[in-house]
Scaffold this active site. Structure first.
Site, short mmCIF file in Angstrom:
data_model
loop_
_atom_site.label_atom_id
_atom_site.label_comp_id
_atom_site.label_asym_id
_atom_site.label_seq_id
_atom_site.Cartn_x
_atom_site.Cartn_y
_atom_site.Cartn_z
N HIS A 130 0.81 -1.23 0.00
CA HIS A 130 0.00 0.00 0.00
C HIS A 130 0.84 1.27 0.00
CE1 HIS A 130 -3.66 -2.22 0.42
NE2 HIS A 130 -3.35 -2.69 1.61
N ASP A 167 -2.71 -10.68 -2.32
CA ASP A 167 -3.28 -10.15 -1.09
C ASP A 167 -4.74 -9.76 -1.32
OD1 ASP A 167 -2.11 -8.77 1.67
OD2 ASP A 167 -3.81 -7.64 0.84
N HIS A 169 -6.25 -7.18 -0.45
CA HIS A 169 -6.38 -5.74 -0.72
C HIS A 169 -5.63 -5.39 -2.02
CE1 HIS A 169 -6.61 -6.19 3.74
NE2 HIS A 169 -7.62 -5.35 3.59
N ASP A 248 -4.43 -12.77 3.47
CA ASP A 248 -5.64 -12.30 4.15
C ASP A 248 -6.92 -12.55 3.36
OD1 ASP A 248 -4.62 -10.46 2.35
OD2 ASP A 248 -4.60 -8.77 3.75
ZN LIG Z 1 -4.02 -7.15 2.73
#
Ligand SMILES: [Zn+2]
Length: 311
Positions: A130, A167, A169, A248
């Site tokens: 991120h 991931d 996200h 995740d």
């Molecule tokens: Zn994540």
């Protein structure tokens, strides 16, 4: 069973000292859970372990402006915790953890390019995907996988790389750094709509993003990989593959609402390995991102490492 190969495993004690508070899901216990499962599975004994060095400022600066690097250093507290954004904080050990996390990814790249390991996994925190060029967010300070990919491209003269991000996200930071960079193709899946609410609006042509609705399971992963990722990877013919390995999307992980299992991580790692074997002499550098359900994280990393090691 594939051919048994050497997998380097790179971590640093300071990565387990980075602590954003007692109730923060991105916790030191994550690395302990991975170590526990390496022991109980026996996979730990097959790995070639290395201590991460610190990334040099010049290595970080291939991704982040010097002013940003210095601002992070200056934000480092002597006591207590300081927040960089609502989710992302520094304790007195965080600076060291962050430069060792990026340094692990650099060392992994050196080991794999130099032929001292066929592939490598970096068990590091803070995670990185991120972190944009100029912004810490989503538990991330420096974009570890981007630092590694730039090191391969600019230090080692690798001409084409792929970054594969599974991931849950969207890797908005990695996308920010490599959008329109023709040397790089990035393939990703992520829950959508979901944090950081990016990846679907007009991504650059070198981004193969697949948003998945909440509740998607391994079948959706297989369709995304077969229909979107693999064509993009075959077209790009990467000479090296970097993985943003977040776990995740596991069904047991409350951070998000996808429903992957270890078997899905086994399958997707196998797909990545086939591409690496075909175009990249097997060269894979995988860097830990998310994964917050401790048992699921440990089991999933073991599964990922078994496939990387041909075990
Ligand atoms: Zn994540």
């Amino acid at each position: 069973m594939g051919k048994v190969v050497t997998t380097a495993f790179i971590t640093h004690a300071d990565c387990a000292k980075h602590d954003m508070g007692a109730h923060h899901p991105e916790s030191p216990a994550r690395l302990a859970a991975i170590e526990d499962h390496l022991i109980s599975s026996g996979v730990g004994a097959t790995l070639d372990r290395h201590d991460a060095p610190q990334a040099a400022v010049s290595e970080l600066a291939r991704v982040h402006p010097l002013e940003y690097i210095e601002a992070i250093r200056q934000a480092s507290p002597e006591h207590g915790i300081v927040h960089l954004d609502p989710d992302t904080a520094m304790c007195p050990h965080t600076w060291s953890a962050a430069v060792h996390a990026a340094g692990a990814a650099v060392l992994a790249t050196d080991l794999v390019v130099g032929g001292r390991a066929e592939n490598a996994f970096c068990a590091v925190r803070p995670p990185g995907h991120h972190a944009t060029r100029t912004r810490a967010m989503g538990f991330c300070l420096f974009n570890n996988v981007a630092v590694a990919a730039k090191h391969a491209l600019e230090k080692h003269g690798v001409e084409r790389v792929a970054i594969v991000d599974f991931d849950v996200h969207h890797g908005n930071g990695t996308e920010d750094i490599f959008s329109d960079d023709e040397r790089v193709v990035m393939t990703s899946i992520f829950q959508h709509p979901f944090y950081p609410y990016s990846g679907t609006e007009d991504p650059a042509p070198n981004m193969a993003n697949v948003p998945l609705p909440a509740g998607s399971d391994g079948r959706a992963l297989r369709i995304a990989v077969e229909k979107i990722w693999l064509p993009a990877l075959h077209e790009h013919q990467p000479e090296m593959i970097f993985v943003s390995a977040g776990f995740d999307a596991h069904v047991e992980d409350d951070m998000a609402m996808l429903r992957f299992t270890e078997n899905d991580y086994k399958w997707v790692t196998g797909q990545i390995k086939e591409i690496a074997d075909k175009y990249a002499k097997g060269r894979i550098v995988s860097v830990l991102e998310g994964g917050y359900a401790l048992s699921a994280l440990g089991r999933s990393v073991v599964t990922h490492l078994k496939v990387l090691g041909g075990l």
